[in-house]
Structure formats: structure tokens, C-alpha cells
Design a protein around this motif. Structure first.
Motif, PDB file in Angstrom:
ATOM      1  N   PRO A 109      -0.766   4.317  -1.879  1.00  0.00           N
ATOM      2  CA  PRO A 109       0.648   4.013  -2.152  1.00  0.00           C
ATOM      3  C   PRO A 109       0.885   2.514  -2.157  1.00  0.00           C
ATOM      4  O   PRO A 109       0.236   1.760  -1.432  1.00  0.00           O
ATOM      5  CB  PRO A 109       1.386   4.694  -0.992  1.00  0.00           C
ATOM      6  CG  PRO A 109       0.442   5.727  -0.482  1.00  0.00           C
ATOM      7  CD  PRO A 109      -0.935   5.178  -0.714  1.00  0.00           C
ATOM      8  N   SER A 110       1.816   2.085  -2.984  1.00  0.00           N
ATOM      9  CA  SER A 110       2.063   0.653  -3.117  1.00  0.00           C
ATOM     10  C   SER A 110       3.160   0.162  -2.199  1.00  0.00           C
ATOM     11  O   SER A 110       3.372  -1.036  -2.080  1.00  0.00           O
ATOM     12  CB  SER A 110       2.431   0.314  -4.564  1.00  0.00           C
ATOM     13  OG  SER A 110       3.597   1.032  -4.944  1.00  0.00           O
ATOM     14  N   VAL A 111       3.896   1.081  -1.538  1.00  0.00           N
ATOM     15  CA  VAL A 111       5.001   0.675  -0.680  1.00  0.00           C
ATOM     16  C   VAL A 111       4.723   1.127   0.753  1.00  0.00           C
ATOM     17  O   VAL A 111       4.516   2.311   1.011  1.00  0.00           O
ATOM     18  CB  VAL A 111       6.334   1.261  -1.161  1.00  0.00           C
ATOM     19  CG1 VAL A 111       7.479   0.795  -0.247  1.00  0.00           C
ATOM     20  CG2 VAL A 111       6.617   0.858  -2.599  1.00  0.00           C
ATOM     21  N   ILE A 112       4.716   0.169   1.655  1.00  0.00           N
ATOM     22  CA  ILE A 112       4.539   0.430   3.079  1.00  0.00           C
ATOM     23  C   ILE A 112       5.809  -0.001   3.797  1.00  0.00           C
ATOM     24  O   ILE A 112       6.329  -1.087   3.559  1.00  0.00           O
ATOM     25  CB  ILE A 112       3.325  -0.339   3.643  1.00  0.00           C
ATOM     26  CG1 ILE A 112       2.037   0.102   2.948  1.00  0.00           C
ATOM     27  CG2 ILE A 112       3.200  -0.123   5.149  1.00  0.00           C
ATOM     28  CD1 ILE A 112       1.686   1.560   3.163  1.00  0.00           C
ATOM     29  N   SER A 113       6.309   0.857   4.679  1.00  0.00           N
ATOM     30  CA  SER A 113       7.536   0.566   5.408  1.00  0.00           C
ATOM     31  C   SER A 113       7.211   0.381   6.890  1.00  0.00           C
ATOM     32  O   SER A 113       6.643   1.274   7.525  1.00  0.00           O
ATOM     33  CB  SER A 113       8.541   1.709   5.233  1.00  0.00           C
ATOM     34  OG  SER A 113       9.718   1.456   5.985  1.00  0.00           O
ATOM     35  N   VAL A 114       7.552  -0.800   7.417  1.00  0.00           N
ATOM     36  CA  VAL A 114       7.340  -1.113   8.833  1.00  0.00           C
ATOM     37  C   VAL A 114       8.707  -1.144   9.506  1.00  0.00           C
ATOM     38  O   VAL A 114       9.595  -1.887   9.082  1.00  0.00           O
ATOM     39  CB  VAL A 114       6.627  -2.467   9.008  1.00  0.00           C
ATOM     40  CG1 VAL A 114       6.398  -2.761  10.484  1.00  0.00           C
ATOM     41  CG2 VAL A 114       5.294  -2.468   8.252  1.00  0.00           C
ATOM     42  N   GLY A 186       7.467   6.622  -0.804  1.00  0.00           N
ATOM     43  CA  GLY A 186       7.425   6.735  -2.260  1.00  0.00           C
ATOM     44  C   GLY A 186       8.247   5.707  -2.984  1.00  0.00           C
ATOM     45  O   GLY A 186       8.013   5.433  -4.156  1.00  0.00           O
ATOM     46  N   ARG A 187       9.239   5.139  -2.303  1.00  0.00           N
ATOM     47  CA  ARG A 187      10.078   4.135  -2.949  1.00  0.00           C
ATOM     48  C   ARG A 187      10.522   3.108  -1.918  1.00  0.00           C
ATOM     49  O   ARG A 187      10.608   3.399  -0.733  1.00  0.00           O
ATOM     50  CB  ARG A 187      11.291   4.774  -3.618  1.00  0.00           C
ATOM     51  CG  ARG A 187      12.157   5.605  -2.689  1.00  0.00           C
ATOM     52  CD  ARG A 187      13.286   6.261  -3.439  1.00  0.00           C
ATOM     53  NE  ARG A 187      14.118   7.088  -2.573  1.00  0.00           N
ATOM     54  CZ  ARG A 187      15.170   7.775  -2.987  1.00  0.00           C
ATOM     55  NH1 ARG A 187      15.505   7.729  -4.275  1.00  0.00           N
ATOM     56  NH2 ARG A 187      15.873   8.494  -2.154  1.00  0.00           N
ATOM     57  N   ARG A 188      10.822   1.925  -2.402  1.00  0.00           N
ATOM     58  CA  ARG A 188      11.177   0.828  -1.518  1.00  0.00           C
ATOM     59  C   ARG A 188      12.640   0.913  -1.116  1.00  0.00           C
ATOM     60  O   ARG A 188      13.426   1.669  -1.694  1.00  0.00           O
ATOM     61  CB  ARG A 188      10.912  -0.510  -2.198  1.00  0.00           C
ATOM     62  CG  ARG A 188      11.752  -0.783  -3.422  1.00  0.00           C
ATOM     63  CD  ARG A 188      11.399  -2.118  -4.043  1.00  0.00           C
ATOM     64  NE  ARG A 188      12.196  -2.409  -5.229  1.00  0.00           N
ATOM     65  CZ  ARG A 188      13.395  -2.976  -5.204  1.00  0.00           C
ATOM     66  NH1 ARG A 188      13.926  -3.308  -4.048  1.00  0.00           N
ATOM     67  NH2 ARG A 188      14.051  -3.218  -6.321  1.00  0.00           N
ATOM     68  N   LEU A 189      12.998   0.130  -0.125  1.00  0.00           N
ATOM     69  CA  LEU A 189      14.370   0.073   0.359  1.00  0.00           C
ATOM     70  C   LEU A 189      15.276  -0.560  -0.698  1.00  0.00           C
ATOM     71  O   LEU A 189      14.963  -1.611  -1.246  1.00  0.00           O
ATOM     72  CB  LEU A 189      14.425  -0.743   1.650  1.00  0.00           C
ATOM     73  CG  LEU A 189      15.776  -0.900   2.335  1.00  0.00           C
ATOM     74  CD1 LEU A 189      16.281   0.446   2.822  1.00  0.00           C
ATOM     75  CD2 LEU A 189      15.667  -1.875   3.499  1.00  0.00           C
ATOM     76  N   ALA A 190      16.411   0.096  -0.966  1.00  0.00           N
ATOM     77  CA  ALA A 190      17.396  -0.415  -1.932  1.00  0.00           C
ATOM     78  C   ALA A 190      18.680  -0.725  -1.165  1.00  0.00           C
ATOM     79  O   ALA A 190      19.514   0.159  -0.925  1.00  0.00           O
ATOM     80  CB  ALA A 190      17.645   0.603  -3.036  1.00  0.00           C
ATOM     81  N   LEU A 191      18.854  -1.959  -0.767  1.00  0.00           N
ATOM     82  CA  LEU A 191      19.979  -2.347   0.085  1.00  0.00           C
ATOM     83  C   LEU A 191      21.320  -2.130  -0.604  1.00  0.00           C
ATOM     84  O   LEU A 191      22.314  -1.770   0.042  1.00  0.00           O
ATOM     85  CB  LEU A 191      19.835  -3.810   0.507  1.00  0.00           C
ATOM     86  CG  LEU A 191      18.675  -4.120   1.457  1.00  0.00           C
ATOM     87  CD1 LEU A 191      18.615  -5.614   1.725  1.00  0.00           C
ATOM     88  CD2 LEU A 191      18.817  -3.354   2.764  1.00  0.00           C
ATOM     89  N   ARG A 204      15.940   5.954   8.289  1.00  0.00           N
ATOM     90  CA  ARG A 204      15.757   7.389   8.200  1.00  0.00           C
ATOM     91  C   ARG A 204      14.571   7.712   7.284  1.00  0.00           C
ATOM     92  O   ARG A 204      14.526   7.268   6.135  1.00  0.00           O
ATOM     93  CB  ARG A 204      17.033   8.056   7.682  1.00  0.00           C
ATOM     94  CG  ARG A 204      16.998   9.582   7.716  1.00  0.00           C
ATOM     95  CD  ARG A 204      18.251  10.161   7.079  1.00  0.00           C
ATOM     96  NE  ARG A 204      19.458   9.688   7.740  1.00  0.00           N
ATOM     97  CZ  ARG A 204      20.412   9.022   7.129  1.00  0.00           C
ATOM     98  NH1 ARG A 204      20.304   8.705   5.843  1.00  0.00           N
ATOM     99  NH2 ARG A 204      21.494   8.633   7.788  1.00  0.00           N
ATOM    100  N   ALA A 205      13.633   8.485   7.792  1.00  0.00           N
ATOM    101  CA  ALA A 205      12.457   8.854   6.989  1.00  0.00           C
ATOM    102  C   ALA A 205      12.804  10.014   6.063  1.00  0.00           C
ATOM    103  O   ALA A 205      13.513  10.945   6.449  1.00  0.00           O
ATOM    104  CB  ALA A 205      11.299   9.240   7.898  1.00  0.00           C
ATOM    105  N   GLU A 206      12.313   9.938   4.836  1.00  0.00           N
ATOM    106  CA  GLU A 206      12.512  11.013   3.882  1.00  0.00           C
ATOM    107  C   GLU A 206      11.376  12.032   4.012  1.00  0.00           C
ATOM    108  O   GLU A 206      10.304  11.715   4.540  1.00  0.00           O
ATOM    109  CB  GLU A 206      12.565  10.448   2.460  1.00  0.00           C
ATOM    110  CG  GLU A 206      13.727   9.483   2.228  1.00  0.00           C
ATOM    111  CD  GLU A 206      13.794   9.009   0.792  1.00  0.00           C
ATOM    112  OE1 GLU A 206      12.974   9.470  -0.024  1.00  0.00           O
ATOM    113  OE2 GLU A 206      14.679   8.181   0.482  1.00  0.00           O
ATOM    114  N   PRO A 207      11.583  13.255   3.538  1.00  0.00           N
ATOM    115  CA  PRO A 207      10.536  14.282   3.667  1.00  0.00           C
ATOM    116  C   PRO A 207       9.205  13.884   3.036  1.00  0.00           C
ATOM    117  O   PRO A 207       8.142  14.304   3.489  1.00  0.00           O
ATOM    118  CB  PRO A 207      11.150  15.500   2.953  1.00  0.00           C
ATOM    119  CG  PRO A 207      12.627  15.287   3.054  1.00  0.00           C
ATOM    120  CD  PRO A 207      12.833  13.799   2.978  1.00  0.00           C
ATOM    121  N   SER A 208       9.271  13.060   1.989  1.00  0.00           N
ATOM    122  CA  SER A 208       8.037  12.656   1.311  1.00  0.00           C
ATOM    123  C   SER A 208       7.328  11.489   1.996  1.00  0.00           C
ATOM    124  O   SER A 208       6.187  11.170   1.660  1.00  0.00           O
ATOM    125  CB  SER A 208       8.338  12.271  -0.143  1.00  0.00           C
ATOM    126  OG  SER A 208       9.281  11.199  -0.190  1.00  0.00           O
TER     127      SER A 208
END
Length: 232
Positions: A109-114, A186-191, A204-208
Motif C-alpha cells: 500500500p502507498s498510504v501509511i497512517s501513523v 486505502g486512502r489518505r486523510l482529506a482534511l 477513526r479506522a475504516e473497515p478496510s
């Protein structure tokens, strides 16, 4: 001393070697022209055939790889480029970016969320508020008005510290436990899609989303000094 038969044999071998190198070089030229034609066709029509571009790219890549290989075998010389062989039957196609650059597909995956949380006990509310107001004055942000609460004070200090929690390493704040989580998302943060007063949605984590791991932060135990009765 070489006989005539040996010399004829040497010439035959060299002729074969030269033919292999010339053939490999000719294949590079053909592949380069085909690749250029695929690029030019997309430019002239305004619609890029990404599949055709990918096939032409692989052919050019592999032709240059083969030429470099044959050149090294025949003469011990290296080509002025370095490429890896691409198996067109197993490698997933990758499409050019807006600049026309094609890169190898990455299976990860290209998007990592910390995401991080740390709690603090406020040892002195008045001291913390005064510290935040002083910091505002030093940076020229005093026009924002007085700091009205410990929460606002912490927000000011984090903002002035470029968003890092290192700015909260203060005697006025005693760190409690914290946690850091790493997600593959799966997708980046959209402020712009979030309400300004919604502090929960960004975390909030999404199911995916897939949790890679969690790092627990525990404050070091306070040093204790053993008391001893005076001797005597």
C-alpha cells in the motif's frame, strides 16, 4: 603458430560474436523507435494507450538489458546504463505519471497512517497558561488574545512547536501513558472533507484499514530515594 584453418576458425568466431552484438544493438534501435512511436501516438491523439506504452517500455528495457549483457560477454565492456530485466508475462503493468515516467509497480500500500495519543497531568495550570502566553509574545502571535484554558495553552505550544509533542516536554506537564498506531490505509486523510469541530473522525479506522502494530508508551517510573534513619 596458427595455421590457416585456425585463422579461419578465429574469424568465424569473431564474425559470430560481432553478429550477436550488432543484432542486439539493432533490437535496441527498433525498440526505441517503437517506444517513441507509442509516446507520440498518445500525444497526437490526446489519448494515451497505457497498455501499449507499457509493452513498448518493457521491450525497450529488455532490449537494452540484452545489449549490455552481450556487449559485456563479447568485449568485456559495459553499456552506459543499468537496467533490470522485466518479465512481461508475470510483471503487472504500471502506467506513466503526468510526466510520462513509468516506474515498477509496488505491491505494498502507498498510504501509511501513523496516529498518536499521549495523556498528561497538569501540575500547574497557571504556570502552563503563562508559559503559552509568553511563547506567543516571543513569536509575535500575542494578537490572538489571552490563553483561556490549559487546553488552549497546550494547543498553542504544539502549534508553536511545529506540531511535535516534543514541545510538551515541560515541568508543567507530567506525561501519562500514550500509544502510537500504524495503519495501512486505502486512502489518505482529506482534511477539507472533515468538520473543524470533529476531533474523532481523523483517527477513526475504516473497515478496510489494516492495523500493522501498536507501540505502547509508558512513562519511566519516578526515581525513589530510600530513607534511612540517622545512625546513632
Amino acid at each position: 603458430m596458427k595455421t590457416g584453418a585456425n585463422r579461419r576458425w578465429d574469424r568465424a568466431v569473431m564474425g559470430h560474436v560481432n553478429l550477436r552484438v550488432e543484432t542486439a544493438l539493432a533490437n535496441v534501435v527498433v525498440a526505441a523507435r517503437d517506444h517513441l512511436a507509442a509516446v507520440a501516438a498518445g500525444e497526437s491523439s490526446g489519448v494515451r494507450d497505457h497498455e501499449a506504452l507499457w509493452r513498448a517500455y518493457v521491450a525497450l528495457n529488455n532490449a537494452t538489458y540484452r545489449y549490455a549483457e552481450v556487449l559485456l560477454e563479447a568485449y568485456g565492456e559495459v553499456a552506459p546504463w543499468q537496467v533490470d530485466w522485466i518479465d512481461p508475462t508475470t510483471t503487472e503493468p504500471t502506467f506513466p505519471d503526468e510526466h510520462g515516467h513509468v516506474t515498477q509497480a509496488d505491491p505494498h500500500p502507498s498510504v501509511i497512517s501513523v496516529r498518536q495519543r499521549r495523556d498528561y497531568r497538569v501540575s500547574s495550570a497557571s504556570s502552563l497558561i503563562r508559559l503559552a502566553e509568553d511563547a506567543r509574545g516571543v513569536t509575535g502571535d500575542a494578537g490572538d488574545g489571552p490563553v483561556g484554558s490549559v487546553g488552549e495553552a497546550v494547543l498553542v505550544l504544539v502549534q508553536l512547536g511545529d506540531g511535535t509533542l516534543a514541545s510538551l516536554d515541560l515541568p508543567e506537564l507530567e506525561p501519562f501513558e500514550g500509544v502510537v498506531t500504524v495503519f495501512e490505509v486505502g486512502r489518505r486523510l482529506a482534511l477539507d472533507a472533515l468538520a473543524r469541530d470533529d476531533g474523532e473522525a481523523p483517527f477513526r479506522a475504516e473497515p478496510s484499514d489494516r492495523l500493522v502494530g501498536r507501540l505502547d508508551e509508558r512513562p519511566a517510573p519516578a526515581a525513589t530515594v530510600a530513607s534511612r534513619s540517622p545512625a546513632g
